[in-house]
Design a protein around this motif. Structure first.
Motif, PDB file in Angstrom:
ATOM      1  N   UNK A   9       0.830  -1.206   0.000  1.00 46.02           N
ATOM      2  CA  UNK A   9       0.000   0.000   0.000  1.00 46.02           C
ATOM      3  C   UNK A   9       0.866   1.258   0.000  1.00 46.02           C
ATOM      4  N   UNK A  10       1.933   1.264   0.788  1.00 38.95           N
ATOM      5  CA  UNK A  10       2.840   2.420   0.826  1.00 38.95           C
ATOM      6  C   UNK A  10       3.551   2.603  -0.513  1.00 38.95           C
ATOM      7  N   UNK A  11       3.972   1.508  -1.127  1.00 39.48           N
ATOM      8  CA  UNK A  11       4.628   1.593  -2.431  1.00 39.48           C
ATOM      9  C   UNK A  11       3.623   2.072  -3.479  1.00 39.48           C
ATOM     10  N   UNK A  12       2.394   1.548  -3.426  1.00 41.87           N
ATOM     11  CA  UNK A  12       1.363   1.938  -4.395  1.00 41.87           C
ATOM     12  C   UNK A  12       1.056   3.430  -4.309  1.00 41.87           C
ATOM     13  N   UNK A  13       1.136   3.996  -3.117  1.00 40.55           N
ATOM     14  CA  UNK A  13       0.873   5.426  -2.960  1.00 40.55           C
ATOM     15  C   UNK A  13       1.955   6.266  -3.632  1.00 40.55           C
ATOM     16  N   UNK A  14       3.165   5.763  -3.672  1.00 38.80           N
ATOM     17  CA  UNK A  14       4.294   6.508  -4.250  1.00 38.80           C
ATOM     18  C   UNK A  14       4.555   6.179  -5.716  1.00 38.80           C
ATOM     19  N   UNK A  15       4.113   5.011  -6.148  1.00 36.31           N
ATOM     20  CA  UNK A  15       4.426   4.508  -7.487  1.00 36.31           C
ATOM     21  C   UNK A  15       4.001   5.441  -8.624  1.00 36.31           C
ATOM     22  N   UNK A  55      -2.351  -0.162  -7.595  1.00 36.09           N
ATOM     23  CA  UNK A  55      -2.472   1.038  -8.428  1.00 36.09           C
ATOM     24  C   UNK A  55      -3.532   0.810  -9.509  1.00 36.09           C
ATOM     25  N   UNK A  56      -3.543  -0.371 -10.094  1.00 37.66           N
ATOM     26  CA  UNK A  56      -4.555  -0.709 -11.114  1.00 37.66           C
ATOM     27  C   UNK A  56      -5.962  -0.647 -10.529  1.00 37.66           C
ATOM     28  N   UNK A  57      -6.123  -1.094  -9.276  1.00 38.00           N
ATOM     29  CA  UNK A  57      -7.430  -1.064  -8.622  1.00 38.00           C
ATOM     30  C   UNK A  57      -7.943   0.369  -8.493  1.00 38.00           C
ATOM     31  N   UNK A  58      -7.038   1.315  -8.418  1.00 46.17           N
ATOM     32  CA  UNK A  58      -7.423   2.733  -8.313  1.00 46.17           C
ATOM     33  C   UNK A  58      -7.785   3.326  -9.671  1.00 46.17           C
TER      34      UNK A  58
END
Length: 77
Positions: A9-15, A55-58
């Motif tokens: 989740x933390x990586x996805x926020x920054x990716x 990220x794809x889910x967003x």
């Protein structure tokens, strides 16, 4: 402050901020380098793949593939 590890989740926020808008791919090693200031442990390929799925889910278009033994992530434009 550095965390012991990063979760997906933390990586996805920054990716999304790590990937160029041009659609050029970045390697998993590049992602790890950009996360170095905030985490002690380097995230594994599987953790980066989990982050890409989040990220794809967003609703962001992100492609992931392996070329020559290297994991590449790119924004779909």
């Amino acid at each position: 402050m550095k965390y012991d590890y990063c979760n997906a989740t933390e990586i996805a926020a920054r990716l999304p901020h790590m990937m160029p808008m041009s659609g050029m791919p970045i390697s998993a090693d590049s992602i790890r380098e950009q996360l170095a200031p905030i985490t002690e442990k380097r995230p594994s390929d599987s953790l980066i793949i989990d982050a890409v799925h989040k990220v794809r889910e967003r609703g962001l278009g992100v492609e992931i593939k392996r070329m020559g033994g290297q994991l590449l992530v790119r924004r779909l434009v």
